[in-house]
Design a protein around this motif. Structure first.
Motif, PDB file in Angstrom:
ATOM      1  N   SER A   1       0.776  -1.226   0.000  1.00  0.00           N
ATOM      2  CA  SER A   1       0.000   0.000   0.000  1.00  0.00           C
ATOM      3  C   SER A   1       0.817   1.290   0.000  1.00  0.00           C
ATOM      4  O   SER A   1       1.917   1.340  -0.534  1.00  0.00           O
ATOM      5  CB  SER A   1      -0.937  -0.042   1.202  1.00  0.00           C
TER       6      SER A   1
ATOM      7  N   TYR B   1       2.765  -6.901  -4.298  1.00  0.00           N
ATOM      8  CA  TYR B   1       2.587  -5.451  -4.289  1.00  0.00           C
ATOM      9  C   TYR B   1       1.105  -5.182  -4.520  1.00  0.00           C
ATOM     10  O   TYR B   1       0.555  -5.564  -5.545  1.00  0.00           O
ATOM     11  CB  TYR B   1       3.429  -4.847  -5.422  1.00  0.00           C
ATOM     12  N   THR B   2       0.453  -4.613  -3.545  1.00  0.00           N
ATOM     13  CA  THR B   2      -0.929  -4.185  -3.767  1.00  0.00           C
ATOM     14  C   THR B   2      -1.371  -3.190  -2.699  1.00  0.00           C
ATOM     15  O   THR B   2      -0.560  -2.680  -1.937  1.00  0.00           O
ATOM     16  CB  THR B   2      -1.912  -5.370  -3.855  1.00  0.00           C
ATOM     17  N   VAL B   3      -2.658  -2.954  -2.655  1.00  0.00           N
ATOM     18  CA  VAL B   3      -3.210  -1.847  -1.877  1.00  0.00           C
ATOM     19  C   VAL B   3      -3.361  -2.177  -0.399  1.00  0.00           C
ATOM     20  O   VAL B   3      -3.491  -1.292   0.438  1.00  0.00           O
ATOM     21  CB  VAL B   3      -4.559  -1.421  -2.503  1.00  0.00           C
ATOM     22  N   ILE B   4      -3.328  -3.459  -0.069  1.00  0.00           N
ATOM     23  CA  ILE B   4      -3.543  -3.856   1.326  1.00  0.00           C
ATOM     24  C   ILE B   4      -2.965  -5.251   1.521  1.00  0.00           C
ATOM     25  O   ILE B   4      -2.890  -6.022   0.568  1.00  0.00           O
ATOM     26  CB  ILE B   4      -5.065  -3.829   1.655  1.00  0.00           C
TER      27      ILE B   4
ATOM     28  N   ALA C   1      -8.757   3.603  -0.348  1.00  0.00           N
ATOM     29  CA  ALA C   1      -8.690   2.966  -1.666  1.00  0.00           C
ATOM     30  C   ALA C   1      -9.706   1.828  -1.758  1.00  0.00           C
ATOM     31  O   ALA C   1     -10.092   1.246  -0.745  1.00  0.00           O
ATOM     32  CB  ALA C   1      -7.290   2.448  -1.917  1.00  0.00           C
TER      33      ALA C   1
ATOM     34  N   MET D   1     -10.477  -1.698  -2.300  1.00  0.00           N
ATOM     35  CA  MET D   1      -9.724  -2.959  -2.292  1.00  0.00           C
ATOM     36  C   MET D   1     -10.058  -3.856  -3.467  1.00  0.00           C
ATOM     37  O   MET D   1      -9.229  -4.625  -3.932  1.00  0.00           O
ATOM     38  CB  MET D   1     -10.007  -3.711  -1.008  1.00  0.00           C
TER      39      MET D   1
ATOM     40  N   SER E   1      -7.755  -3.715  -6.159  1.00  0.00           N
ATOM     41  CA  SER E   1      -6.392  -4.092  -5.792  1.00  0.00           C
ATOM     42  C   SER E   1      -5.349  -3.026  -6.149  1.00  0.00           C
ATOM     43  O   SER E   1      -5.550  -1.869  -5.839  1.00  0.00           O
ATOM     44  CB  SER E   1      -6.051  -5.434  -6.446  1.00  0.00           C
ATOM     45  N   ALA E   2      -4.273  -3.438  -6.811  1.00  0.00           N
ATOM     46  CA  ALA E   2      -3.177  -2.501  -7.075  1.00  0.00           C
ATOM     47  C   ALA E   2      -3.609  -1.332  -7.963  1.00  0.00           C
ATOM     48  O   ALA E   2      -3.014  -0.262  -7.899  1.00  0.00           O
ATOM     49  CB  ALA E   2      -2.007  -3.236  -7.707  1.00  0.00           C
ATOM     50  N   PHE E   3      -4.630  -1.544  -8.786  1.00  0.00           N
ATOM     51  CA  PHE E   3      -5.112  -0.424  -9.608  1.00  0.00           C
ATOM     52  C   PHE E   3      -5.575   0.723  -8.716  1.00  0.00           C
ATOM     53  O   PHE E   3      -5.369   1.887  -9.036  1.00  0.00           O
ATOM     54  CB  PHE E   3      -6.256  -0.868 -10.508  1.00  0.00           C
ATOM     55  N   SER E   4      -6.221   0.385  -7.608  1.00  0.00           N
ATOM     56  CA  SER E   4      -6.675   1.458  -6.724  1.00  0.00           C
ATOM     57  C   SER E   4      -5.483   2.132  -6.048  1.00  0.00           C
ATOM     58  O   SER E   4      -5.461   3.339  -5.877  1.00  0.00           O
ATOM     59  CB  SER E   4      -7.689   0.940  -5.704  1.00  0.00           C
ATOM     60  N   LEU E   5      -4.468   1.334  -5.704  1.00  0.00           N
ATOM     61  CA  LEU E   5      -3.266   1.932  -5.099  1.00  0.00           C
ATOM     62  C   LEU E   5      -2.619   2.928  -6.062  1.00  0.00           C
ATOM     63  O   LEU E   5      -2.209   4.016  -5.663  1.00  0.00           O
ATOM     64  CB  LEU E   5      -2.263   0.832  -4.721  1.00  0.00           C
ATOM     65  N   MET E   6      -2.573   2.563  -7.334  1.00  0.00           N
ATOM     66  CA  MET E   6      -1.895   3.425  -8.300  1.00  0.00           C
ATOM     67  C   MET E   6      -2.646   4.737  -8.552  1.00  0.00           C
ATOM     68  O   MET E   6      -2.097   5.668  -9.127  1.00  0.00           O
ATOM     69  CB  MET E   6      -1.668   2.675  -9.614  1.00  0.00           C
TER      70      MET E   6
ATOM     71  N   LEU F   1      -3.350   6.734  -6.266  1.00  0.00           N
ATOM     72  CA  LEU F   1      -2.645   7.710  -5.428  1.00  0.00           C
ATOM     73  C   LEU F   1      -1.578   8.410  -6.255  1.00  0.00           C
ATOM     74  O   LEU F   1      -1.444   9.638  -6.226  1.00  0.00           O
ATOM     75  CB  LEU F   1      -1.973   7.021  -4.222  1.00  0.00           C
TER      76      LEU F   1
ATOM     77  N   PHE G   1      -4.730   8.676   8.329  1.00  0.00           N
ATOM     78  CA  PHE G   1      -4.215   7.715   7.352  1.00  0.00           C
ATOM     79  C   PHE G   1      -4.756   6.329   7.704  1.00  0.00           C
ATOM     80  O   PHE G   1      -5.623   5.789   7.049  1.00  0.00           O
ATOM     81  CB  PHE G   1      -2.689   7.747   7.340  1.00  0.00           C
TER      82      PHE G   1
END
Lengths: 319, 283
Positions: free
Chosen positions: A200, A220-223, B168, B170, B173-178, B180, B230
């Motif tokens: 994250s 590697y991901t958001v959580i 974000a 969930m 996934s990583a698409f939501s992180l990106m 940011l 946060f």
């Protein structure tokens, strides 16, 4: 050697191997041939096992207690490392190490999360969970690198930014946001490697770059899968499912175009051979720095912003 | 004559907790549990007329509070897709369908462009909707912010982003992180263009939203008593294994800690924003 639960078949074979070797050493019987066969078998077994790792097993490997961390790589890849401390405001965060060093004689700035190899060290490093000071130290040194035209190399390995009282009070969110913002327009090359866990915002806080690569056994991901399980499944028990659902492996991330490539690890994972892993990484870093230097500074920031601008999947309805 | 004078505000019996009121006519405050008429509540900028609690409202309400009449909504044709086939207790696809049906919204962020105040300062607003999957940021939210920024640069308008989000999304996934990185990178372009950006944080602003565009305003402002942070309070409590101090992660503490320029009551929002934007100027 520490084996993961899924490595049980290999661990058993190693047990046998050790017994054979012992017998051989005692000189009772010549076991050389059997030892060789068994070693071969281990190799084959390991190859099949590692070829078919599940997402959760990747997560486990990324957290392997013997996995090399930033300082292990710095020691093996670079020369003349000078660690630089402190954010000039609050303190020196031990969960992020940073400093200048030389790669093939040329100066670079290295920034990376640092975990510990034993309990005491792990505590000292706060398990690789940085506070705002860590991100601000990183930013300070990135600016320094920009000023003196050094490429920045980031090693990412964190279970997340530290969720603590002081971290919140000192602006964890602001520190990460600021880094992401500044890194997207830093006027020097930024090269990032996920060397373990990429969780994250804590990962992205030193993870925006011209090129971002993942080592083979990382995620590697958001959580984290555990936290995802607690929130979406309302229970800790679905971490394996969550890891699958999140599609967090390097292969997925590369397929999604969210990272630029995958760096292969020695058979059995980075922890099985530090030197071999470092050698692979060193070659990878030099090649990429050369390529990026050739691309030139002129459109670097434009390209970088464009790359992140294009990340996302959605549907556009006909209006 | 304390027999006839009420010493404490409100009715002191417990009946107030039991009484159910029909929707539409009455507003019952979540904070003080007092009821007011919907009309009073609406005229009071969707704040409790009794205790000034700022109720959570959506993008439509914010647009009408802040912008002069005659604004246009933009980029309504961008919708989320379940490209990962993400299934937790429910498929993400079903969650999206349900949210769209329930909220009549396309996703967790809406963009409108128009003018603010008597000098008609051109302003584009990107406003999050908490009602849509907790105001979570996925690809659509990121893309719409990126488009809003490009619109601002092309048409020389100021930018206001109103955050109201659990973080974000969930399920992307990583698409939501990106997102940011995407939104923050795009903000550098707005800054290069010399256009002002004000970030308004409302209850709640947490996670990846706080760790990107919400904290990156030329000015950061917030509504009173909003949750801003946060990590979520529950996660922090579990980490430090003790109770959180009173007033932790509020607008007020965020201001004291130095991360907000001002806290603005919703009734003053339009005037304050107009004032701020007129001083920052749209060059």
């Amino acid at each position: 050697m520490v084996f993961m639960d899924f490595e049980k078949p290999i661990a058993d074979l190693y047990d046998q191997l050790n017994k054979l070797k012992e017998m051989d050493n005692q000189g009772e019987m010549d076991m050389q041939e059997m030892v060789a066969t068994l070693e071969k078998k281990i190799e084959v077994e390991r190859e099949t096992l590692y070829k078919n790792l599940t997402s959760w097993q990747r997560v486990q490997l990324s957290r392997h207690p013997e996995r090399p961390y930033t300082l292990d790589y710095i020691e093996r890849i670079f020369t003349d490392f000078i660690e630089l401390h402190g954010d000039r405001n609050v303190k020196d965060d031990k969960a992020i190490v940073a400093g200048m060093a030389k790669l093939d004689g040329a100066p670079v700035m290295i920034i990376g999360h640092q975990k510990g190899h034993n309990t005491k060290e792990r505590q000292y490093r706060n398990f690789g969970m940085a506070n705002p000071e860590g991100y601000r130290k990183a930013l300070r040194l990135m600016r320094l690198a920009e000023k003196f035209n050094m490429p920045v190399i980031c090693f990412i390995d964190t279970p997340g930014a530290y969720p603590g009282l002081e971290a919140e009070d000192r602006g964890q969110a602001e520190a990460i946001a600021r880094n992401i913002y500044e890194m997207s327009q830093l006027k020097t090359i930024i090269l990032c490697y996920i060397i373990g866990e990429g969780a994250s915002g804590g990962a992205l806080g030193i993870g925006v770059g011209d090129r971002v690569y993942m080592l083979e056994n990382t995620w590697y991901t958001v959580i984290s899968p555990e936290n995802c399980s607690t929130i979406l499944w309302r229970s800790w028990d679905y971490k394996v499912k969550a890891a699958e659902a999140l599609k967090l492996t390097p292969e997925h991330m590369f397929e999604f175009n969210l990272v630029d490539g995958i760096v292969s690890e020695p058979l059995g994972g980075a922890h099985s051979d530090y030197d071999a892993m470092a050698a692979i990484l060193k070659k990878h870093i030099s090649t990429n720095l050369k390529e990026l230097a050739k691309e030139g500074h002129k459109n670097m920031i434009k390209r970088r912003i464009e790359k992140y601008r294009n990340m996302g999947k959605f549907r556009v309805l006909e209006s | 004559m304390s027999w006839f004078k009420r010493l404490k505000e409100g009715i002191q019996t417990t009946t107030k907790n039991k009484k159910e009121t029909p929707d539409g006519l009455w507003y019952k405050c979540k904070e003080c549990k007092e009821a007011s008429t919907m009309k009073e509540f609406r005229e009071n900028f969707y704040k409790c007329p009794k205790c000034d609690y700022h109720a959570r409202i959506g993008s439509k309400e914010y647009f009408s509070i802040i912008l002069n009449p005659g604004y246009t909504e933009l980029f309504t044709n961008i919708v989320s897709e379940d490209f990962l086939n993400f299934v937790d207790l429910k498929p993400y696809k079903d969650r999206l369908d349900e949210a769209q049906k329930k909220t009549k919204l396309v996703d967790a962020l809406a963009v409108a462009t128009g003018h603010i105040g008597e000098f008609n300062i051109p302003l584009t607003i990107a406003c999050m909707d908490f009602a849509f999957i907790g105001g979570s940021m996925g690809s659509v939210v990121g893309e719409k912010i990126a488009l809003a920024i490009e619109y601002c640069i092309k048409h020389r308008t100021a930018l206001l982003i109103i955050s109201k989000s659990g973080g974000a999304r969930m399920m992307e996934s990583a698409f939501s992180l990106m997102q940011l990185a995407k939104t923050s990178a795009m903000l550098t372009l707005l800054s290069d263009a010399g256009l002002p950006y004000i970030s308004l944080m409302t209850d709640p602003t947490t996670g990846g939203v706080t760790a990107s565009f919400a904290m990156l305003g030329d000015l950061n402002i917030a509504e009173p008593k909003a949750l801003i942070g946060f990590a979520g309070p529950r996660v922090i409590r579990e980490t430090i294994k003790r109770d959180l101090p009173a007033g932790f992660q509020t607008s007020e503490s965020t201001l004291e800690n130095g991360f907000l320029d001002a806290i603005v009551n919703r009734k003053d929002l339009k005037n304050t924003l107009e004032n701020m934007f007129s001083m920052l100027g749209v060059k």
